[in-house]
Structures are given as C-alpha cells and as structure tokens.
Design a protein around this motif. Structure first.
Motif, PDB file in Angstrom:
ATOM      1  N   ARG A  23      -1.576 -64.508 -15.589  1.00  0.00           N
ATOM      2  CA  ARG A  23      -2.446 -65.293 -14.830  1.00  0.00           C
ATOM      3  C   ARG A  23      -2.293 -64.985 -13.205  1.00  0.00           C
ATOM      4  NH1 ARG A  23      -6.898 -65.572 -17.422  1.00  0.00           N
ATOM      5  NH2 ARG A  23      -7.629 -67.297 -16.038  1.00  0.00           N
ATOM      6  N   THR A  24      -1.590 -63.995 -12.996  1.00  0.00           N
ATOM      7  CA  THR A  24      -1.328 -63.639 -11.558  1.00  0.00           C
ATOM      8  C   THR A  24      -1.948 -62.458 -11.126  1.00  0.00           C
ATOM      9  OG1 THR A  24       1.053 -64.536 -11.759  1.00  0.00           O
ATOM     10  CG2 THR A  24       0.602 -63.345  -9.762  1.00  0.00           C
ATOM     11  N   PRO A  25      -3.030 -62.785 -10.321  1.00  0.00           N
ATOM     12  CA  PRO A  25      -4.127 -61.525 -10.035  1.00  0.00           C
ATOM     13  C   PRO A  25      -3.249 -60.498  -9.435  1.00  0.00           C
ATOM     14  CG  PRO A  25      -5.062 -63.679  -9.566  1.00  0.00           C
ATOM     15  CD  PRO A  25      -3.859 -63.935  -9.982  1.00  0.00           C
ATOM     16  N   LEU A  60       4.327 -74.976 -12.701  1.00  0.00           N
ATOM     17  CA  LEU A  60       3.341 -74.146 -12.050  1.00  0.00           C
ATOM     18  C   LEU A  60       3.165 -74.881 -10.438  1.00  0.00           C
ATOM     19  CD1 LEU A  60       0.609 -72.621 -12.282  1.00  0.00           C
ATOM     20  CD2 LEU A  60      -0.560 -74.595 -12.973  1.00  0.00           C
ATOM     21  N   ARG A  62       0.739 -74.812  -6.760  1.00  0.00           N
ATOM     22  CA  ARG A  62      -0.583 -74.105  -5.977  1.00  0.00           C
ATOM     23  C   ARG A  62      -0.016 -73.754  -4.684  1.00  0.00           C
ATOM     24  NH1 ARG A  62      -4.867 -76.300  -3.978  1.00  0.00           N
ATOM     25  NH2 ARG A  62      -6.285 -74.848  -4.838  1.00  0.00           N
ATOM     26  N   LEU A  84      -4.393 -70.535  -5.002  1.00  0.00           N
ATOM     27  CA  LEU A  84      -4.358 -70.383  -6.185  1.00  0.00           C
ATOM     28  C   LEU A  84      -2.991 -70.779  -6.828  1.00  0.00           C
ATOM     29  CD1 LEU A  84      -4.121 -66.404  -7.271  1.00  0.00           C
ATOM     30  CD2 LEU A  84      -3.698 -67.231  -4.742  1.00  0.00           C
ATOM     31  N   GLU A  85      -3.082 -70.765  -8.240  1.00  0.00           N
ATOM     32  CA  GLU A  85      -1.812 -71.270  -8.935  1.00  0.00           C
ATOM     33  C   GLU A  85      -1.109 -70.006  -9.417  1.00  0.00           C
ATOM     34  OE1 GLU A  85      -4.092 -73.478 -12.122  1.00  0.00           O
ATOM     35  OE2 GLU A  85      -5.735 -73.502 -10.494  1.00  0.00           O
ATOM     36  N   ILE A  86       0.213 -70.370  -9.302  1.00  0.00           N
ATOM     37  CA  ILE A  86       1.173 -69.467  -9.820  1.00  0.00           C
ATOM     38  C   ILE A  86       2.297 -70.145 -10.519  1.00  0.00           C
ATOM     39  CG2 ILE A  86       2.772 -67.450  -8.918  1.00  0.00           C
ATOM     40  CD1 ILE A  86       0.061 -66.933  -7.483  1.00  0.00           C
ATOM     41  N   TYR A  87       2.692 -69.357 -11.709  1.00  0.00           N
ATOM     42  CA  TYR A  87       3.913 -69.905 -12.486  1.00  0.00           C
ATOM     43  C   TYR A  87       5.361 -69.517 -11.618  1.00  0.00           C
ATOM     44  CZ  TYR A  87       0.244 -70.994 -15.855  1.00  0.00           C
ATOM     45  OH  TYR A  87      -0.882 -71.391 -16.602  1.00  0.00           O
TER      46      TYR A  87
END
Lengths: 94, 327
Positions: A23-25, A60, A62, A84-87
């Motif tokens: 989920r990390t663009p 997680l 933001r 955006l959200e990053i783990y």
C-alpha cells in the motif's frame, strides 16, 4: 502500542522495490516528510493479501509531505501538501 | 533507478500524466450493483479479505485497464475462490451454464410504450417513452454477470453467505449509505459540539448519532477552511467511505482522476469548476490504507434558521470528497 515514530518526527519513505501487494505508492518512495498522526495498529496488508493466517500487527502513520518536495516540476503553490498513510516498516528516521 | 521500475503494477497510477476527467457518472446497472454487493458481503464476512481482492486484481496485468471495474473485481474474486478451493473450475462451469440457461428466455414483441393507454382513476391516461426505463444498448447482461451469479450460488449452497445478504447490501447501497454522510454534515452544521467531536474522532461521533458504520476502517473528518482546501483520492484502487457516502462515482475510480489529483490538484479541481487561489493551501489526501475520509464543507451563509432535515437536502456528495464547495 510500541511505535518507532511520534507526531512531527521527520521521516523518509524507504525507496525499495516491492514485488507483491503493497500500500505504499511508488511516487512517495524516497520522499521526506513528517508524521502527521499515529493511526493505531493494523494487520500488515502485504501479508493479508497472501492469505496469511496470522498477519503481523503493525503501526500505521499518516505522513505529511510538501508537494514541491514530492514532484520535481510541481506547478502549484509552495504551501500545498499531500498526506497519506504509511506502515511503519516503510519508514526510516531522517 | 528510474521511477517507472518502481511501479508496482498497472494500478499504481499516482503521478502519471493523463487525459481530462470524464465527469459523467451513469447510474449503475443491476449487474454492477449485484457484483458490488457480492464483493462487499464476501469481504465484510472476511471470507476473502479486501487485500486479497486487491492483490488478485493487481495481478491481472494488461487486462487491468482493458476490462471494466466490476468485471475486474469479479475475475479476481473467481481466481481467489479457485486458489482457496472454495470451489473447483468444473463446478463453477456447471453452475454458470445453468445460470446462463435460466436467463435465456424467448424474445417476445413488447408493445410500444407510447401506445399504452389505460385508465387512471377513471381518466384515460397514456404513457410517454420517458416513463419506461430501458437498457441503452438493448443488450442483455455481460458475461461476467453470470460469473458473479455462479460464484454467489456456490457460496450460498456452501452456507458461506445468504441470498438475503446480497439483497440487503444492494438495498443499503441504494437507500441507506448515500444519505448517511449528508445527515452527519447537516448535524455538524447545526451543532458546534458535534462538529468538534466529528473532527476529533469521526467514527465515534458518527456512532453517537446512531449510525453504526459497517466497516473495519477508521474515519477521519477534515473540515474545509478559508486557509486550506482538502480533496480525497485513492491512487492505488478506489478506497472510499462507502458506508457513509455510497458507491464512489465513476470519475473517482477513473485512471485520470487517480493519477492526476496527487500532482496537479488545482487543474483537476478547475475541471470540477472549483477554483482555488494560489495563496490557499491544497491538501491532497491519498486514501491508501486503513483510514477513510469525510470532507466537511462550510455551511452556506444563506441557511440561517434551517433545520437539519432542510440542511441535509443541500449537502452534495461532491462536497464530501472535496471536489466542489457549496456556493
């Protein structure tokens, strides 16, 4: 919840390549920003996608980035931002 | 390494140059509603997780942008069912053939709707063409609809889901979810304490007014202000607060919206008729993981004395995604 980062910490998104679901663009990898908030702990989507029975539970965040730092030729205003959200396993201390 | 090699797949479109956004948002067909409902039922029951569905959609390769959104979802659902031995290809083929046969009704000559005349309260009444809903193309359902029906039937026969689950989900998407966000905003416009609570902890505030969101994700509310304009996108797929706003519009799921908002938000907003001055910050929220976003628009100034019911009627979906502001 044990987290590596707290609000306002400077971070850099890891620039590694991923081959599976993630989920990390790609456009945000290698970019510098700050932690906007800690969202809590969630199952790792990279493991859920592969149908793991017990995916690891990870923090997680933001994160906030300045648009002018994300895009080389950003034509908007200098004050524009992107969040955006990053783990956690995609973040490094700057 | 150049940027292109870092791309995870066809879905990872943030930052691409793309064409103007098609703002048309056609009404969903029955088969689209059915496919959507099945996918949501299956993932909310955790039979197959959202990330498994996403992963298998991403793996479709070139087909990703060659087939439509719902067909893509259906194909990935089918592939996962095979992988997880929920059924085998043979059973699937058998059930699908049965579903196609059930639909294969003989064609009959329908009367010309314009010539239908009958009595309404004793008064002769004739209908206009516009009184009847017709399929634009006059064609039957697409092939993937039969795939969807077959997947659903097998899952029902195995006791994983029920027919009612799907019917209920279609009904909620039609009649319940699209109104919730409007109710929440009307309350926030009317009650300062609720507004504060909503901005601090949206999911709890929404639950407090009796709306229990059927979602695992958390909800974050961002208020529009004179200093900052908020806008939401999901560059990787189509994350959207469905249980609060209903189905995302077609443009929200489009490649052009998803690729462009992150790097040229002012140009995109202008296409929606929203002009944001240079000295106002634009904050783009790429909704990419476990949070969903509700943008709180400012209350229009000509609404003094309006009650919540009146206010909720002027709340538009586009305000809540941040592509437009009330006049």
């Amino acid at each position: 919840m044990k987290t590596k980062f707290k609000i306002n910490d400077s971070i850099i998104v890891d620039d590694r390549v991923s081959t599976s679901h993630c989920r990390t663009p790609s456009y945000i990898r290698g970019k510098e920003g700050i932690v906007e908030r800690v969202c809590g702990e969630f199952p790792n989507p990279e493991e859920i996608a592969l149908s793991y029975d017990n995916p690891s539970i990870i923090p997680l965040y933001r994160c906030r980035f300045k648009q002018a730092h994300v895009w080389k030729n950003y034509k908007g205003s200098n004050i524009d931002t992107l969040e955006l959200e990053i783990y956690e396993h995609w973040l490094k201390k700057k | 390494m150049s940027k292109i090699y870092k791309k995870m797949g066809p879905h990872d479109v943030g930052g691409e140059n793309s064409i103007p956004i098609d703002l048309n948002d056609p009404e969903m067909t029955h088969w689209e509603k059915y496919a959507n409902a099945l996918r949501i039922v299956v993932s909310s029951k955790r039979i197959i997780t959202l990330d498994e569905l996403r992963y298998h959609t991403e793996k479709l390769g070139d087909a990703y942008f060659e087939i439509g959104y719902f067909e893509r979802n259906c194909l990935s659902l089918h592939n996962i069912c095979l992988n997880k031995n929920i059924y085998g290809q043979e059973l699937f083929n058998e059930v699908k053939l049965k579903k196609v046969a059930e639909f294969d009704v003989p064609k009959i000559d329908l009367p010309d709707p314009k010539k239908i005349e009958h009595l309404h309260d004793g008064v002769p009444h004739s209908h206009e063409q516009s009184d009847f809903q017709e399929d634009e193309t006059g064609e039957g359902p697409p092939d993937y609809y039969f795939d969807t029906l077959a997947i659903a039937e097998i899952m029902i026969s195995k006791g994983l889901i029920t027919k009612e689950d799907i019917a209920q989900k279609i009904d909620q998407f039609d009649n319940v979810f699209p109104n919730r966000g409007k109710t929440v905003v009307a309350r926030a416009w009317s009650d300062q304490n609720f507004r504060k609570y909503l901005i601090k902890d949206a999911k709890s505030a929404i639950s407090d007014i009796g709306i229990k969101l059927e979602t695992f994700a958390d909800v974050i509310c961002m208020p529009q202000s004179p200093q900052t304009h908020h806008i939401v996108v999901c560059t990787l797929c189509s994350c959207y607060p469905r249980t609060l706003l209903g189905m995302p519009p077609s443009w929200y799921k489009s490649r052009s919206y998803r690729s462009r908002v992150v790097h040229e938000p002012r140009k995109v907003l202008a296409e929606f008729g929203t002009i944001v001055p240079e000295n106002k910050e634009i904050k783009v929220h790429d909704s990419n993981a476990d949070m969903r976003y509700l943008i709180l628009p400012p209350r229009p100034s000509n609404t003094d004395g309006w009650n919540e019911d009146q206010l909720s009627k002027i709340v538009e979906r586009d305000y809540l995604v941040g592509v437009r502001l009330p006049d």
